[in-house]
Design a protein around this motif. Sequence first.
Motif, PDB file in Angstrom:
ATOM      1  N   PHE A   1       0.842  -1.202   0.000  1.00 15.05           N
ATOM      2  CA  PHE A   1       0.000   0.000   0.000  1.00 15.05           C
ATOM      3  C   PHE A   1       0.876   1.251   0.000  1.00 15.05           C
ATOM      4  N   LYS A   2       1.945   1.214   0.795  1.00 19.10           N
ATOM      5  CA  LYS A   2       2.864   2.348   0.854  1.00 19.10           C
ATOM      6  C   LYS A   2       3.546   2.552  -0.489  1.00 19.10           C
ATOM      7  N   GLN A   3       3.879   1.455  -1.136  1.00 20.95           N
ATOM      8  CA  GLN A   3       4.514   1.528  -2.451  1.00 20.95           C
ATOM      9  C   GLN A   3       3.572   2.180  -3.466  1.00 20.95           C
ATOM     10  N   LYS A   4       2.302   1.798  -3.437  1.00 19.28           N
ATOM     11  CA  LYS A   4       1.322   2.365  -4.372  1.00 19.28           C
ATOM     12  C   LYS A   4       1.189   3.875  -4.161  1.00 19.28           C
ATOM     13  N   LYS A   5       1.153   4.303  -2.895  1.00 21.80           N
ATOM     14  CA  LYS A   5       1.041   5.725  -2.607  1.00 21.80           C
ATOM     15  C   LYS A   5       2.272   6.478  -3.101  1.00 21.80           C
ATOM     16  N   SER A   6       3.449   5.878  -2.917  1.00 21.71           N
ATOM     17  CA  SER A   6       4.689   6.516  -3.355  1.00 21.71           C
ATOM     18  C   SER A   6       4.736   6.636  -4.876  1.00 21.71           C
ATOM     19  N   MET A   7       4.306   5.593  -5.560  1.00 13.81           N
ATOM     20  CA  MET A   7       4.291   5.625  -7.023  1.00 13.81           C
ATOM     21  C   MET A   7       3.315   6.674  -7.529  1.00 13.81           C
TER      22      MET A   7
ATOM     23  N   PRO B   1      -6.415  -6.002 -12.484  1.00 15.06           N
ATOM     24  CA  PRO B   1      -5.969  -4.738 -11.872  1.00 15.06           C
ATOM     25  C   PRO B   1      -5.716  -3.640 -12.900  1.00 15.06           C
ATOM     26  N   SER B   2      -5.151  -4.010 -14.051  1.00 11.77           N
ATOM     27  CA  SER B   2      -4.863  -3.027 -15.101  1.00 11.77           C
ATOM     28  C   SER B   2      -6.149  -2.462 -15.706  1.00 11.77           C
ATOM     29  N   LEU B   3      -7.177  -3.287 -15.794  1.00 10.34           N
ATOM     30  CA  LEU B   3      -8.444  -2.853 -16.395  1.00 10.34           C
ATOM     31  C   LEU B   3      -9.200  -1.868 -15.512  1.00 10.34           C
ATOM     32  N   LEU B   4      -8.845  -1.822 -14.225  1.00 13.27           N
ATOM     33  CA  LEU B   4      -9.522  -0.891 -13.312  1.00 13.27           C
ATOM     34  C   LEU B   4      -9.294   0.564 -13.725  1.00 13.27           C
ATOM     35  N   SER B   5      -8.168   0.820 -14.409  1.00 18.81           N
ATOM     36  CA  SER B   5      -7.868   2.197 -14.823  1.00 18.81           C
ATOM     37  C   SER B   5      -8.844   2.688 -15.890  1.00 18.81           C
ATOM     38  N   TYR B   6      -9.601   1.764 -16.488  1.00 16.16           N
ATOM     39  CA  TYR B   6     -10.589   2.140 -17.498  1.00 16.16           C
ATOM     40  C   TYR B   6     -11.953   2.430 -16.877  1.00 16.16           C
ATOM     41  N   VAL B   7     -12.097   2.136 -15.580  1.00 19.20           N
ATOM     42  CA  VAL B   7     -13.358   2.406 -14.885  1.00 19.20           C
ATOM     43  C   VAL B   7     -13.352   3.858 -14.412  1.00 19.20           C
ATOM     44  N   THR B   8     -14.264   4.653 -14.927  1.00 19.41           N
ATOM     45  CA  THR B   8     -14.270   6.101 -14.664  1.00 19.41           C
ATOM     46  C   THR B   8     -14.252   6.432 -13.175  1.00 19.41           C
ATOM     47  N   LEU B   9     -15.080   5.760 -12.390  1.00 17.22           N
ATOM     48  CA  LEU B   9     -15.181   6.062 -10.961  1.00 17.22           C
ATOM     49  C   LEU B   9     -13.920   5.688 -10.185  1.00 17.22           C
TER      50      LEU B   9
ATOM     51  N   PHE C   1      -5.615 -11.468  -5.242  1.00 13.94           N
ATOM     52  CA  PHE C   1      -5.294 -10.596  -4.104  1.00 13.94           C
ATOM     53  C   PHE C   1      -4.842  -9.227  -4.608  1.00 13.94           C
ATOM     54  N   SER C   2      -4.016  -9.217  -5.669  1.00 13.09           N
ATOM     55  CA  SER C   2      -3.534  -7.948  -6.233  1.00 13.09           C
ATOM     56  C   SER C   2      -4.694  -7.112  -6.757  1.00 13.09           C
ATOM     57  N   PHE C   3      -5.669  -7.781  -7.369  1.00  8.19           N
ATOM     58  CA  PHE C   3      -6.846  -7.074  -7.878  1.00  8.19           C
ATOM     59  C   PHE C   3      -7.621  -6.418  -6.735  1.00  8.19           C
ATOM     60  N   LEU C   4      -7.867  -7.182  -5.673  1.00  7.04           N
ATOM     61  CA  LEU C   4      -8.604  -6.639  -4.530  1.00  7.04           C
ATOM     62  C   LEU C   4      -7.815  -5.510  -3.865  1.00  7.04           C
ATOM     63  N   GLU C   5      -6.504  -5.676  -3.788  1.00  2.00           N
ATOM     64  CA  GLU C   5      -5.634  -4.658  -3.191  1.00  2.00           C
ATOM     65  C   GLU C   5      -5.690  -3.369  -4.007  1.00  2.00           C
ATOM     66  N   GLU C   6      -5.638  -3.509  -5.323  1.00  5.17           N
ATOM     67  CA  GLU C   6      -5.706  -2.335  -6.212  1.00  5.17           C
ATOM     68  C   GLU C   6      -7.071  -1.673  -6.128  1.00  5.17           C
ATOM     69  N   LEU C   7      -8.119  -2.464  -6.023  1.00  2.00           N
ATOM     70  CA  LEU C   7      -9.473  -1.930  -5.909  1.00  2.00           C
ATOM     71  C   LEU C   7      -9.626  -1.119  -4.629  1.00  2.00           C
ATOM     72  N   VAL C   8      -9.148  -1.666  -3.527  1.00  2.57           N
ATOM     73  CA  VAL C   8      -9.221  -0.965  -2.241  1.00  2.57           C
ATOM     74  C   VAL C   8      -8.411   0.331  -2.283  1.00  2.57           C
ATOM     75  N   PHE C   9      -7.238   0.277  -2.904  1.00  4.62           N
ATOM     76  CA  PHE C   9      -6.379   1.471  -3.000  1.00  4.62           C
ATOM     77  C   PHE C   9      -7.069   2.567  -3.802  1.00  4.62           C
ATOM     78  N   ARG C  10      -7.691   2.195  -4.911  1.00  7.04           N
ATOM     79  CA  ARG C  10      -8.354   3.189  -5.747  1.00  7.04           C
ATOM     80  C   ARG C  10      -9.561   3.800  -5.033  1.00  7.04           C
ATOM     81  N   ILE C  11     -10.298   2.989  -4.302  1.00  5.58           N
ATOM     82  CA  ILE C  11     -11.429   3.514  -3.526  1.00  5.58           C
ATOM     83  C   ILE C  11     -10.924   4.458  -2.430  1.00  5.58           C
TER      84      ILE C  11
END
Length: 215
Positions: free
Chosen positions: A42-48, A145-153, A195-205
Amino acid sequence: MNIIFNFLSILLNSIFNFTGDWGLAIVLLTVSVRLVLSPMSFKQKKSMQQQQKFAIKMQELKEKYKNNKDKLDVELKKQSVQSAKSMMGCLVTLLQLPILMTMWSVFNKIPVSVGTYLIPWVSSIKLSDSYYVIPLIYMIVSLAPSLLSYVTLLKIEGQATISKSNIIIMAVVGVLVAKAAPIALGIYLITTSVFSFLEELVFRIYMRNVKTEKQ
């Protein structure tokens, strides 16, 4: 690495003694390790994300002060200091890699050749899936996880959307990797991708809620 390997091997065997199924043991061990690593991830995602914002900010400064070199140098130095601090958070990936690579080795060296209730059509988790079911499932969940970037919300400000051509390349590579891997590693790949998908989803929310609160 040997210490990590031995620890994970003992833990995997302990989980197997409890569940009686190697496939389920792999899933539970993978989820357990990923949960432990989640704060770092999670910290890595925030830093990126901060690095991407800094890149955009620097480009804006270069455009704003293109006729004032002295002012530009001062502003760029300020951004560089902040960027360097944020970059340290991206280095946590290096701490995760040895553990994840060791897990791959642990699953690949399971000492028995038996099946699993999770994948009833194979006789051994040491074999690859000749029906391509595991590779196809892995391809789908690894791309999620990559496809989440295409979801507007769920879009994150400043984050680039992965091109469709790169997604196709990732899909092909994913199928080839999963096809060549034994079922044990296929289960690991699918579990960690979910797990990566759920992690990315939670991070984006989370990022979306933070942005909403600031407005």
